[in-house]
Design an enzyme around this catalytic site. Structure first.
Site, PDB file in Angstrom:
ATOM      1  N   GLY A   6       0.557  -4.926   0.946  1.00 30.37           N
ATOM      2  CA  GLY A   6      -0.674  -4.958   0.160  1.00 30.37           C
ATOM      3  C   GLY A   6      -0.472  -5.590  -1.211  1.00 30.37           C
ATOM      4  O   GLY A   6      -1.417  -6.116  -1.797  1.00 30.37           O
ATOM      5  N   GLU A  34       4.842  -5.184   6.988  1.00 31.53           N
ATOM      6  CA  GLU A  34       4.149  -4.116   7.714  1.00 31.53           C
ATOM      7  C   GLU A  34       4.691  -3.932   9.125  1.00 31.53           C
ATOM      8  O   GLU A  34       4.650  -2.843   9.690  1.00 31.53           O
ATOM      9  CB  GLU A  34       2.639  -4.390   7.767  1.00 31.53           C
ATOM     10  CG  GLU A  34       1.913  -4.237   6.438  1.00 31.53           C
ATOM     11  CD  GLU A  34       1.853  -5.505   5.600  1.00 31.53           C
ATOM     12  OE1 GLU A  34       2.651  -6.443   5.848  1.00 31.53           O
ATOM     13  OE2 GLU A  34       1.008  -5.552   4.692  1.00 31.53           O
ATOM     14  N   ALA A  80       0.866  -1.172   0.000  1.00 30.15           N
ATOM     15  CA  ALA A  80       0.000   0.000   0.000  1.00 30.15           C
ATOM     16  C   ALA A  80       0.905   1.225   0.000  1.00 30.15           C
ATOM     17  O   ALA A  80       2.059   1.157   0.444  1.00 30.15           O
ATOM     18  CB  ALA A  80      -0.889  -0.026   1.229  1.00 30.15           C
ATOM     19  N   GLU A 139      -0.772  -9.197  -0.618  1.00 30.31           N
ATOM     20  CA  GLU A 139      -2.186  -9.456  -0.332  1.00 30.31           C
ATOM     21  C   GLU A 139      -3.019  -9.397  -1.610  1.00 30.31           C
ATOM     22  O   GLU A 139      -3.952 -10.191  -1.798  1.00 30.31           O
ATOM     23  CB  GLU A 139      -2.688  -8.440   0.702  1.00 30.31           C
ATOM     24  CG  GLU A 139      -2.013  -8.648   2.053  1.00 30.31           C
ATOM     25  CD  GLU A 139      -2.281  -7.525   3.042  1.00 30.31           C
ATOM     26  OE1 GLU A 139      -1.959  -6.356   2.723  1.00 30.31           O
ATOM     27  OE2 GLU A 139      -2.817  -7.804   4.119  1.00 30.31           O
TER      28      GLU A 139
HETATM   29  N1  CO8 Z   1       4.583   3.177  -0.756  1.00 29.05           N
HETATM   30  C1  CO8 Z   1       4.974   4.336  -1.336  1.00 29.05           C
HETATM   31  N2  CO8 Z   1       6.093   4.461  -2.084  1.00 29.05           N
HETATM   32  C2  CO8 Z   1       6.853   3.352  -2.241  1.00 29.05           C
HETATM   33  C3  CO8 Z   1       6.511   2.120  -1.669  1.00 29.05           C
HETATM   34  C4  CO8 Z   1       5.311   2.045  -0.901  1.00 29.05           C
HETATM   35  N3  CO8 Z   1       4.872   0.902  -0.355  1.00 29.05           N
HETATM   36  N4  CO8 Z   1       7.459   1.215  -1.986  1.00 29.05           N
HETATM   37  C5  CO8 Z   1       8.360   1.860  -2.745  1.00 29.05           C
HETATM   38  N5  CO8 Z   1       7.999   3.157  -2.904  1.00 29.05           N
HETATM   39  C6  CO8 Z   1       8.705   4.207  -3.634  1.00 29.05           C
HETATM   40  C7  CO8 Z   1       9.917   4.700  -2.879  1.00 29.05           C
HETATM   41  O1  CO8 Z   1       9.551   5.653  -1.900  1.00 29.05           O
HETATM   42  C8  CO8 Z   1      10.741   5.281  -3.999  1.00 29.05           C
HETATM   43  O2  CO8 Z   1      10.235   6.539  -4.342  1.00 29.05           O
HETATM   44  P1  CO8 Z   1      11.239   7.836  -4.388  1.00 29.05           P
HETATM   45  O3  CO8 Z   1      12.198   7.508  -5.499  1.00 29.05           O
HETATM   46  O4  CO8 Z   1      10.308   8.960  -4.704  1.00 29.05           O
HETATM   47  O5  CO8 Z   1      11.905   7.892  -3.071  1.00 29.05           O
HETATM   48  C9  CO8 Z   1      10.447   4.343  -5.167  1.00 29.05           C
HETATM   49  O6  CO8 Z   1       9.227   3.669  -4.848  1.00 29.05           O
HETATM   50  C10 CO8 Z   1      11.510   3.289  -5.372  1.00 29.05           C
HETATM   51  O7  CO8 Z   1      11.701   2.625  -4.142  1.00 29.05           O
HETATM   52  P2  CO8 Z   1      13.151   2.436  -3.448  1.00 29.05           P
HETATM   53  O8  CO8 Z   1      14.061   3.569  -3.815  1.00 29.05           O
HETATM   54  O9  CO8 Z   1      12.923   2.198  -1.996  1.00 29.05           O
HETATM   55  O10 CO8 Z   1      13.635   1.101  -4.194  1.00 29.05           O
HETATM   56  P3  CO8 Z   1      14.629   0.005  -3.624  1.00 29.05           P
HETATM   57  O11 CO8 Z   1      14.922  -0.899  -4.780  1.00 29.05           O
HETATM   58  O12 CO8 Z   1      15.774   0.618  -2.898  1.00 29.05           O
HETATM   59  O13 CO8 Z   1      13.773  -0.804  -2.524  1.00 29.05           O
HETATM   60  C11 CO8 Z   1      11.812  -1.949  -1.689  1.00 29.05           C
HETATM   61  C12 CO8 Z   1      12.648  -1.550  -2.936  1.00 29.05           C
HETATM   62  C13 CO8 Z   1      12.605  -2.944  -0.835  1.00 29.05           C
HETATM   63  C14 CO8 Z   1      10.546  -2.607  -2.203  1.00 29.05           C
HETATM   64  C15 CO8 Z   1      11.499  -0.677  -0.854  1.00 29.05           C
HETATM   65  O14 CO8 Z   1      10.969   0.316  -1.719  1.00 29.05           O
HETATM   66  C16 CO8 Z   1      10.522  -0.897   0.240  1.00 29.05           C
HETATM   67  O15 CO8 Z   1      10.878  -1.433   1.287  1.00 29.05           O
HETATM   68  N6  CO8 Z   1       9.241  -0.479   0.041  1.00 29.05           N
HETATM   69  C17 CO8 Z   1       8.228  -0.543   1.055  1.00 29.05           C
HETATM   70  C18 CO8 Z   1       7.720  -1.967   1.224  1.00 29.05           C
HETATM   71  C19 CO8 Z   1       6.658  -2.012   2.314  1.00 29.05           C
HETATM   72  O16 CO8 Z   1       6.913  -1.697   3.455  1.00 29.05           O
HETATM   73  N7  CO8 Z   1       5.425  -2.415   1.962  1.00 29.05           N
HETATM   74  C20 CO8 Z   1       4.334  -2.483   2.883  1.00 29.05           C
HETATM   75  C21 CO8 Z   1       3.562  -1.210   2.879  1.00 29.05           C
HETATM   76  S1  CO8 Z   1       2.257  -1.151   4.102  1.00 29.05           S
HETATM   77  C22 CO8 Z   1       1.021  -2.109   3.432  1.00 29.05           C
HETATM   78  O17 CO8 Z   1       1.145  -2.611   2.343  1.00 29.05           O
HETATM   79  C23 CO8 Z   1      -0.203  -2.255   4.252  1.00 29.05           C
HETATM   80  C24 CO8 Z   1      -1.326  -2.991   3.498  1.00 29.05           C
HETATM   81  C25 CO8 Z   1      -2.630  -2.791   4.204  1.00 29.05           C
HETATM   82  C26 CO8 Z   1      -3.352  -1.520   3.728  1.00 29.05           C
HETATM   83  C27 CO8 Z   1      -4.425  -1.081   4.678  1.00 29.05           C
HETATM   84  C28 CO8 Z   1      -5.774  -1.656   4.383  1.00 29.05           C
HETATM   85  C29 CO8 Z   1      -6.756  -1.501   5.520  1.00 29.05           C
END
Ligand code: CO8
Length: 258
Positions: A109, A132, A65, A112
């Protein structure tokens, strides 16, 4: 319909939906999920569509998400909007099969969303996780329930409490994905599976999907009874006559969905 966060095309009974927010690794925000619901509504309403393939990019199916959209929200806002509840319910209630074709990250998400699909075909590059916990929250679109049902308690607890990722081979061993293929074969494999589904009786396909889904909601006895009833009811359709006649006559069936 013009979409800003999706690429959608339909051919030979299969709608291909590609998540398309490359700048955010396909993070799921309200706009993307709203557009996904609209695309699913269109696919469900179109009799020419028998199956959907949902995919992302080579780098990410979806990295979760959208954390930036969520980070400042209050409890009242999350609760009142039933955040992402509509989208989750829409996908759960979609009656045609959805095949997830996953390459790269399927996190939070994103994992999911893949699990909301009917089965997952993974590229060797796929990485699944429910990270998460690292954000001080929990999965919110069914991850604690569907991952546990897919891979069992021990692996689900490990994934959800440590936030670690699992690669495609581990996901296949654990039963989360149905097949793993080289990354450059992912879309061919997923589209071929969808084409095979699209060649079947659409009525039988929908009933088979409903029956497998019932296995998660009912007792064994109730599920087996439902299966027998729906099996009997399939004999009301021309497609059953056609399928069995084609077998006897040693030819390919031509199902009409009637
Ligand atoms: N949300 C927003 N932006 C994101 C997300 C995300 N989940 N994941 C990546 N991005 C963005 C980064 O911020 C970055 O943007 P910018 O260049 O503007 O800074 C761009 O995508 C590229 O990402 P990275 O530079 O971080 O790329 P890397 O190759 O270094 O890393 C990863 C890749 C490992 C995937 C890393 O981006 C990461 O850890 N992302 C977050 C993963 C995460 O924590 N996911 C869970 C999110 S919470 C969730 O999903 C809850 C679900 C339930 C919803 C609620 C329902 C009720």
């Amino acid at each position: 319909m013009a979409y800003e966060t999706l690429l959608v095309s339909t051919q030979d009974g299969v709608t291909l939906i590609r998540l398309n927010r490359p700048e955010a690794l396909n993070a799921l925000n309200s706009q993307l999920l709203g557009e996904l619901c609209t695309a699913l509504d269109a696919a469900e309403a179109d009799d020419a569509v028998a199956c959907v393939v949902l995919t992302g990019s080579e780098r990410a199916f979806a990295a979760g998400a959208d954390i930036k959209e969520m980070s400042e929200k209050t409890y009242a806002q999350m609760f009142k909007s039933d955040f992402f509840g509509d989208a989750a319910r829409r996908i759960e209630q979609f009656r045609k099969p959805i095949v997830a074709a996953v390459a790269g990250y399927a996190l939070g998400g994103g994992c999911e969303l893949a699990m909301l699909c009917d089965f997952i075909i993974a590229a060797e590059t796929a990485k699944f996780g429910q990270p998460e916990i690292n954000l001080g929250v929990a999965p919110g679109i069914g991850g604690t329930q569907r991952l546990t049902r897919a891979v069992g308690k021990s692996k689900a607890m490990d994934m959800i409490l440590t936030g670690r990722m699992m690669d495609a081979a581990e996901a296949e061993r654990g039963g989360l994905v149905s097949r793993v293929v080289p990354a450059d074969k992912l879309m061919d494999e997923a589209m071929a599976a969808a084409a095979k589904i699209a060649s079947q009786s659409p009525l039988a396909v929908m009933m088979n999907k409903e029956l497998v889904d019932a296995a998660f909601e009912t007792t064994l006895a109730a599920g087996v009874t439902l299966e027998r009833r729906l099996f009997h009811s399939l004999f009301a359709f021309d497609d059953q006559k056609e399928g069995m006649a084609a077998f006897v006559e040693k030819r390919k069936p031509a199902f009409k969905g009637s």
